[in-house]
Design a protein around this motif. Structure first.
Motif, short mmCIF file in Angstrom:
data_model
loop_
_atom_site.label_atom_id
_atom_site.label_comp_id
_atom_site.label_asym_id
_atom_site.label_seq_id
_atom_site.Cartn_x
_atom_site.Cartn_y
_atom_site.Cartn_z
N ARG A 179 0.83 -1.21 0.00
CA ARG A 179 0.00 0.00 0.00
C ARG A 179 0.86 1.26 0.00
O ARG A 179 1.99 1.24 0.48
CB ARG A 179 -0.95 0.00 1.18
CG ARG A 179 -0.27 0.00 2.52
CD ARG A 179 -1.10 -0.73 3.56
NE ARG A 179 -0.32 -1.00 4.75
CZ ARG A 179 0.52 -2.01 4.88
NH1 ARG A 179 0.71 -2.86 3.93
NH2 ARG A 179 1.19 -2.20 6.00
N VAL A 180 0.30 2.31 -0.51
CA VAL A 180 0.95 3.61 -0.51
C VAL A 180 0.69 4.23 0.86
O VAL A 180 -0.45 4.41 1.26
CB VAL A 180 0.40 4.52 -1.63
CG1 VAL A 180 1.00 5.92 -1.53
CG2 VAL A 180 0.67 3.92 -3.00
N VAL A 181 1.78 4.56 1.58
CA VAL A 181 1.63 5.16 2.90
C VAL A 181 1.95 6.65 2.91
O VAL A 181 1.62 7.36 3.85
CB VAL A 181 2.49 4.44 3.96
CG1 VAL A 181 2.00 3.02 4.17
CG2 VAL A 181 3.95 4.47 3.62
N TRP A 182 2.63 7.11 1.86
CA TRP A 182 3.00 8.53 1.77
C TRP A 182 3.07 8.92 0.31
O TRP A 182 3.51 8.13 -0.53
CB TRP A 182 4.36 8.76 2.44
CG TRP A 182 4.77 10.19 2.54
CD1 TRP A 182 4.52 11.04 3.58
CD2 TRP A 182 5.52 10.96 1.59
NE1 TRP A 182 5.08 12.28 3.32
CE2 TRP A 182 5.70 12.25 2.09
CE3 TRP A 182 6.05 10.67 0.33
CZ2 TRP A 182 6.38 13.25 1.41
CZ3 TRP A 182 6.74 11.66 -0.36
CH2 TRP A 182 6.89 12.93 0.19
N ARG A 183 2.67 10.12 0.01
CA ARG A 183 2.80 10.65 -1.35
C ARG A 183 3.10 12.14 -1.25
O ARG A 183 2.69 12.80 -0.30
CB ARG A 183 1.55 10.40 -2.17
CG ARG A 183 0.38 11.21 -1.74
CD ARG A 183 -0.87 11.13 -2.58
NE ARG A 183 -0.73 10.47 -3.82
CZ ARG A 183 -1.61 9.63 -4.34
NH1 ARG A 183 -2.72 9.39 -3.68
NH2 ARG A 183 -1.41 9.07 -5.49
N ASP A 193 12.95 18.58 -5.04
CA ASP A 193 12.04 19.11 -4.03
C ASP A 193 11.21 18.00 -3.43
O ASP A 193 10.95 17.97 -2.22
CB ASP A 193 11.14 20.19 -4.62
CG ASP A 193 11.89 21.45 -5.01
OD1 ASP A 193 13.03 21.63 -4.54
OD2 ASP A 193 11.32 22.25 -5.78
N ALA A 194 10.76 17.07 -4.26
CA ALA A 194 9.94 15.95 -3.78
C ALA A 194 10.73 15.09 -2.81
O ALA A 194 10.23 14.73 -1.73
CB ALA A 194 9.45 15.12 -4.97
N ILE A 195 11.98 14.74 -3.15
CA ILE A 195 12.77 13.89 -2.26
C ILE A 195 13.14 14.67 -1.00
O ILE A 195 13.24 14.11 0.09
CB ILE A 195 14.01 13.30 -2.98
CG1 ILE A 195 14.53 12.06 -2.26
CG2 ILE A 195 15.12 14.31 -3.10
CD1 ILE A 195 13.68 10.85 -2.43
N GLY A 196 13.29 15.99 -1.12
CA GLY A 196 13.54 16.83 0.06
C GLY A 196 12.38 16.80 1.03
O GLY A 196 12.57 16.73 2.25
N ASP A 197 11.15 16.84 0.50
CA ASP A 197 9.96 16.74 1.36
C ASP A 197 9.91 15.39 2.06
O ASP A 197 9.58 15.31 3.25
CB ASP A 197 8.68 16.93 0.54
CG ASP A 197 8.46 18.38 0.12
OD1 ASP A 197 9.21 19.27 0.58
OD2 ASP A 197 7.52 18.61 -0.67
N LEU A 198 10.24 14.33 1.34
CA LEU A 198 10.25 12.99 1.95
C LEU A 198 11.28 12.92 3.06
O LEU A 198 10.98 12.42 4.16
CB LEU A 198 10.53 11.92 0.90
CG LEU A 198 10.73 10.50 1.45
CD1 LEU A 198 9.47 10.00 2.13
CD2 LEU A 198 11.17 9.55 0.36
N ILE A 199 12.47 13.41 2.82
CA ILE A 199 13.53 13.37 3.84
C ILE A 199 13.12 14.19 5.06
O ILE A 199 13.34 13.76 6.20
CB ILE A 199 14.87 13.85 3.24
CG1 ILE A 199 15.38 12.80 2.24
CG2 ILE A 199 15.89 14.12 4.33
CD1 ILE A 199 16.58 13.25 1.43
N LYS A 200 12.50 15.33 4.84
CA LYS A 200 12.04 16.16 5.96
C LYS A 200 11.01 15.40 6.80
O LYS A 200 11.08 15.40 8.02
CB LYS A 200 11.45 17.46 5.42
CG LYS A 200 11.01 18.43 6.49
CD LYS A 200 10.60 19.77 5.94
CE LYS A 200 9.52 19.61 4.90
NZ LYS A 200 8.93 20.87 4.44
#
Length: 171
Positions: free
Chosen positions: A142-146, A155-162
């Motif tokens: 399942r998708v737990v985060w998007r 920017d997308a990977i930066g948001d994930l790391i944050k």
């Protein structure tokens, strides 16, 4: 005195509400991957469009995908991996997986478009975190985060790391 008591009550309620942590949108929490270490990074352009059950279509596509990017997506993969590697080196709370069987979860960047500005490519897309299923506990993948929207890859990977740092208590 009558005026002071209700005012104090309102102030106390306001401060207690402000002290509560901000709630995360349902279905968009990294709590499930808090203690999981092995992540597989997958980058490609998904060709599946399923308006009815989009997440299921993405999961099926990712599970069938080759984790080694080909062609133009290799550059996007390298950009994302570079940022993840900085996080790995600093916090040691994540390990890269080479195959799906080694991974606890998958970080999937779906390339939507590559814009060229002044002859420089800027990949835009959607980032997902997909937890692998568990047949023993009857949990499907399942998708737990998007990502909150279609973003520039870094920017997308930066948001994930944050968000990973926040969930794991890293500063």
């Amino acid at each position: 005195m009558r005026f002071l008591t209700p005012t104090l009550l309102v102030l106390l309620l306001g401060f207690s509400a402000a002290a509560q942590p901000a709630e995360v949108a349902p279905g968009n929490s990294l709590e499930e991957v808090r203690d999981k270490r092995n992540a597989l990074l997958v980058v490609y352009k998904s060709r599946i469009i399923d308006a009815g059950d989009r997440e299921r279509a993405i999961i099926e596509d990712v599970l069938k995908a080759n984790p080694e990017p080909k062609g133009r997506y290799r550059w996007v993969y390298t950009q994302l991996a570079r940022k993840l590697n900085k996080y790995i080196n600093k916090y040691n709370s994540l390990s890269p997986a080479r195959e799906l069987s080694e991974a606890d979860y998958v970080i999937f960047f779906n390339v939507v478009e590559v814009r060229r500005i002044l002859n420089t490519p800027y990949p835009y897309g959607e980032l997902f975190v997909i937890v692998k299923g568990s047949p023993e506990s009857l949990k499907p993948p399942r998708v737990v985060w998007r990502a909150r929207k279609v973003l520039y890859a870094e920017d997308a990977i930066g948001d994930l790391i944050k968000d990973l740092k926040a969930v794991r208590g890293e500063s």
